[in-house]
Structures are given as C-alpha cells and as structure tokens.
Write a protein that holds these residues in place. Structure first.
Motif, mmCIF file in Angstrom:
data_model
loop_
_atom_site.group_PDB
_atom_site.id
_atom_site.type_symbol
_atom_site.label_atom_id
_atom_site.label_comp_id
_atom_site.label_asym_id
_atom_site.label_seq_id
_atom_site.Cartn_x
_atom_site.Cartn_y
_atom_site.Cartn_z
ATOM 1 N N HIS A 118 -106.612 76.336 159.795
ATOM 2 C CA HIS A 118 -106.215 75.117 160.488
ATOM 3 C C HIS A 118 -106.159 73.882 159.594
ATOM 4 C CE1 HIS A 118 -106.062 77.035 164.343
ATOM 5 N NE2 HIS A 118 -107.220 77.608 164.090
ATOM 6 N N HIS A 119 -106.300 74.067 158.304
ATOM 7 C CA HIS A 119 -106.146 72.927 157.393
ATOM 8 C C HIS A 119 -104.733 72.378 157.587
ATOM 9 C CE1 HIS A 119 -107.622 70.623 153.958
ATOM 10 N NE2 HIS A 119 -106.387 70.665 153.494
ATOM 11 N N PRO A 120 -104.563 71.064 157.629
ATOM 12 C CA PRO A 120 -103.251 70.497 157.979
ATOM 13 C C PRO A 120 -102.126 70.822 156.995
ATOM 14 C CG PRO A 120 -104.817 68.765 157.375
ATOM 15 C CD PRO A 120 -105.569 70.052 157.367
ATOM 16 N N ASN A 121 -100.955 71.006 157.566
ATOM 17 C CA ASN A 121 -99.701 71.132 156.813
ATOM 18 C C ASN A 121 -99.750 72.156 155.697
ATOM 19 O OD1 ASN A 121 -97.056 70.548 156.522
ATOM 20 N ND2 ASN A 121 -97.357 68.760 155.241
ATOM 21 N N GLN A 122 -100.078 73.355 156.048
ATOM 22 C CA GLN A 122 -100.056 74.440 155.072
ATOM 23 C C GLN A 122 -99.422 75.659 155.716
ATOM 24 O OE1 GLN A 122 -104.098 75.367 154.020
ATOM 25 N NE2 GLN A 122 -104.473 76.446 155.889
ATOM 26 N N GLY A 123 -99.288 76.702 154.943
ATOM 27 C CA GLY A 123 -98.691 77.942 155.426
ATOM 28 C C GLY A 123 -97.475 78.302 154.609
ATOM 29 N N TYR A 124 -96.750 79.281 155.087
ATOM 30 C CA TYR A 124 -95.568 79.773 154.399
ATOM 31 C C TYR A 124 -94.420 78.788 154.571
ATOM 32 C CZ TYR A 124 -91.798 82.839 153.020
ATOM 33 O OH TYR A 124 -90.717 83.381 152.388
ATOM 34 N N ARG A 125 -93.753 78.485 153.504
ATOM 35 C CA ARG A 125 -92.600 77.584 153.546
ATOM 36 C C ARG A 125 -91.367 78.378 153.127
ATOM 37 N NH1 ARG A 125 -96.013 75.129 156.018
ATOM 38 N NH2 ARG A 125 -96.822 73.104 155.461
ATOM 39 N N ALA A 175 -96.012 79.691 149.556
ATOM 40 C CA ALA A 175 -97.036 79.549 150.586
ATOM 41 C C ALA A 175 -98.112 78.626 150.028
ATOM 42 C CB ALA A 175 -97.641 80.902 150.947
ATOM 43 N N VAL A 176 -98.571 77.708 150.856
ATOM 44 C CA VAL A 176 -99.650 76.805 150.481
ATOM 45 C C VAL A 176 -100.770 77.037 151.489
ATOM 46 C CG1 VAL A 176 -100.346 74.398 150.266
ATOM 47 C CG2 VAL A 176 -98.086 75.088 149.548
ATOM 48 N N ALA A 211 -87.817 75.295 142.594
ATOM 49 C CA ALA A 211 -88.170 75.114 141.180
ATOM 50 C C ALA A 211 -89.537 74.468 141.001
ATOM 51 C CB ALA A 211 -87.097 74.286 140.480
ATOM 52 N N THR A 212 -90.015 73.782 142.008
ATOM 53 C CA THR A 212 -91.281 73.059 141.876
ATOM 54 C C THR A 212 -92.047 73.101 143.196
ATOM 55 O OG1 THR A 212 -92.302 70.941 141.358
ATOM 56 C CG2 THR A 212 -90.174 70.852 142.445
ATOM 57 N N THR A 213 -93.336 72.927 143.113
ATOM 58 C CA THR A 213 -94.164 72.907 144.319
ATOM 59 C C THR A 213 -94.505 71.486 144.741
ATOM 60 O OG1 THR A 213 -96.193 73.020 143.025
ATOM 61 C CG2 THR A 213 -95.215 75.108 143.735
ATOM 62 N N THR A 214 -93.962 70.500 144.058
ATOM 63 C CA THR A 214 -94.322 69.106 144.303
ATOM 64 C C THR A 214 -94.168 68.706 145.767
ATOM 65 O OG1 THR A 214 -93.710 68.534 142.061
ATOM 66 C CG2 THR A 214 -93.899 66.718 143.610
ATOM 67 N N SER A 215 -93.071 69.112 146.408
ATOM 68 C CA SER A 215 -92.858 68.703 147.798
ATOM 69 C C SER A 215 -93.931 69.254 148.718
ATOM 70 C CB SER A 215 -91.471 69.132 148.286
ATOM 71 O OG SER A 215 -91.376 70.533 148.344
ATOM 72 N N LEU A 216 -94.588 70.316 148.313
ATOM 73 C CA LEU A 216 -95.659 70.903 149.121
ATOM 74 C C LEU A 216 -97.017 70.351 148.753
ATOM 75 C CD1 LEU A 216 -94.485 74.624 148.987
ATOM 76 C CD2 LEU A 216 -94.071 72.956 150.793
ATOM 77 N N THR A 217 -97.310 70.306 147.472
ATOM 78 C CA THR A 217 -98.645 69.887 147.049
ATOM 79 C C THR A 217 -98.860 68.386 147.139
ATOM 80 O OG1 THR A 217 -97.950 69.893 144.733
ATOM 81 C CG2 THR A 217 -98.994 71.900 145.575
ATOM 82 N N GLU A 218 -97.790 67.589 147.089
ATOM 83 C CA GLU A 218 -97.964 66.140 147.192
ATOM 84 C C GLU A 218 -98.462 65.735 148.576
ATOM 85 O OE1 GLU A 218 -94.219 64.320 146.278
ATOM 86 O OE2 GLU A 218 -93.299 64.908 148.169
ATOM 87 N N GLN A 219 -98.326 66.628 149.542
ATOM 88 C CA GLN A 219 -98.844 66.363 150.882
ATOM 89 C C GLN A 219 -100.359 66.535 150.941
ATOM 90 O OE1 GLN A 219 -96.461 68.544 153.780
ATOM 91 N NE2 GLN A 219 -94.786 68.491 152.310
ATOM 92 N N HIS A 220 -100.942 67.027 149.855
ATOM 93 C CA HIS A 220 -102.381 67.263 149.745
ATOM 94 C C HIS A 220 -102.882 66.677 148.426
ATOM 95 C CE1 HIS A 220 -101.995 70.155 153.058
ATOM 96 N NE2 HIS A 220 -100.916 70.581 152.439
#
Length: 123
Positions: free
Chosen positions: A99-106, A112-113, A25-34
């Motif tokens: 190679h940017h940290p902690n990204q890719g398909y989730r 995908a981030v 429902a939200t991208t917060t768990s992914l984008t908060e890492q950046h």
C-alpha cells in the motif's frame, strides 16, 4: 514494442513509438515521485543467491506463473532488473509494502516500482 503490444490507428505512430522509447529509457518519471526513497534493481537489492538462500521457491513461482501469463498473451515476464525495489527512506516512520503510495507495475514504462515491506528507516 513488447509482445502483444500494438498501436491502434496510424496517426502519429512515429511520435508514439519515440515517446514509448523515452519512457522506457529511464526510471526518472517513476522514481521522482518518491524523492526520499532509495531504489535498487531487484537483483541488486536481494542478492539471495550470494547470501546462500534457497532460490527454489522463487524459481518454482516463476515456473508456475509463466504458463498463466502465456495464456493471457504475455510470453515473457518483466526482467528482474526492470523491477525497482525501494529499500530505504529518509522520512521518519516511512513504511513500505503493497500500500505504499504510487507504486506497482507501470505498463507504458515496462518497469515495476515497489517497496520493501516494513520500516524503511535509513541506516
């Protein structure tokens, strides 16, 4: 659930499905890492057609990939609005790309981030 997803077992299925719905429902768990990166949904970030760029190579690539994904049991690709592209960063010298940290398909979030390849300097 997405195509070819299934839950093993029967214990806690309702809770698992509820948690998957929350993750998606939200991208917060992914984008908060950046926290220093500005993300945009891919169609909003690229605007290729609006800029008059040829969409042929992208469409060709998608047409080429669909049968390969289907052979692996994935009948649909991720909708482009569920691909978040990092386009800007407030950290001096930040550089985006593979190679940017902690990204890719989730998979769990069905998002995908990714970041734009190259300098991510603001402005």
């Amino acid at each position: 659930m997405t195509p070819n997803e299934h839950l093993a077992g029967t214990t806690g299925v309702g809770q698992l499905l509820e948690r998957l719905a929350e993750l998606r429902a939200t991208t917060t768990s992914l984008t908060e890492q950046h926290p220093t990166v500005v993300f945009r949904p891919l169609p909003q970030a690229l605007r290729w057609e609006a800029a008059g760029l040829d969409m042929g190579p992208l469409r060709y690539g998608l047409a080429f990939l669909r049968p390969r994904y289907a052979a692996l049991g994935m009948s649909r690709t991720l909708p482009l609005d569920r691909v978040l592209l990092g386009v800007q960063c407030s950290v001096d010298g930040a550089f985006g790309g593979f190679h940017h940290p902690n990204q890719g398909y989730r998979h769990l979030q069905m998002y995908a981030v990714i970041t734009t390849l190259g300098p991510l300097a603001a402005g």
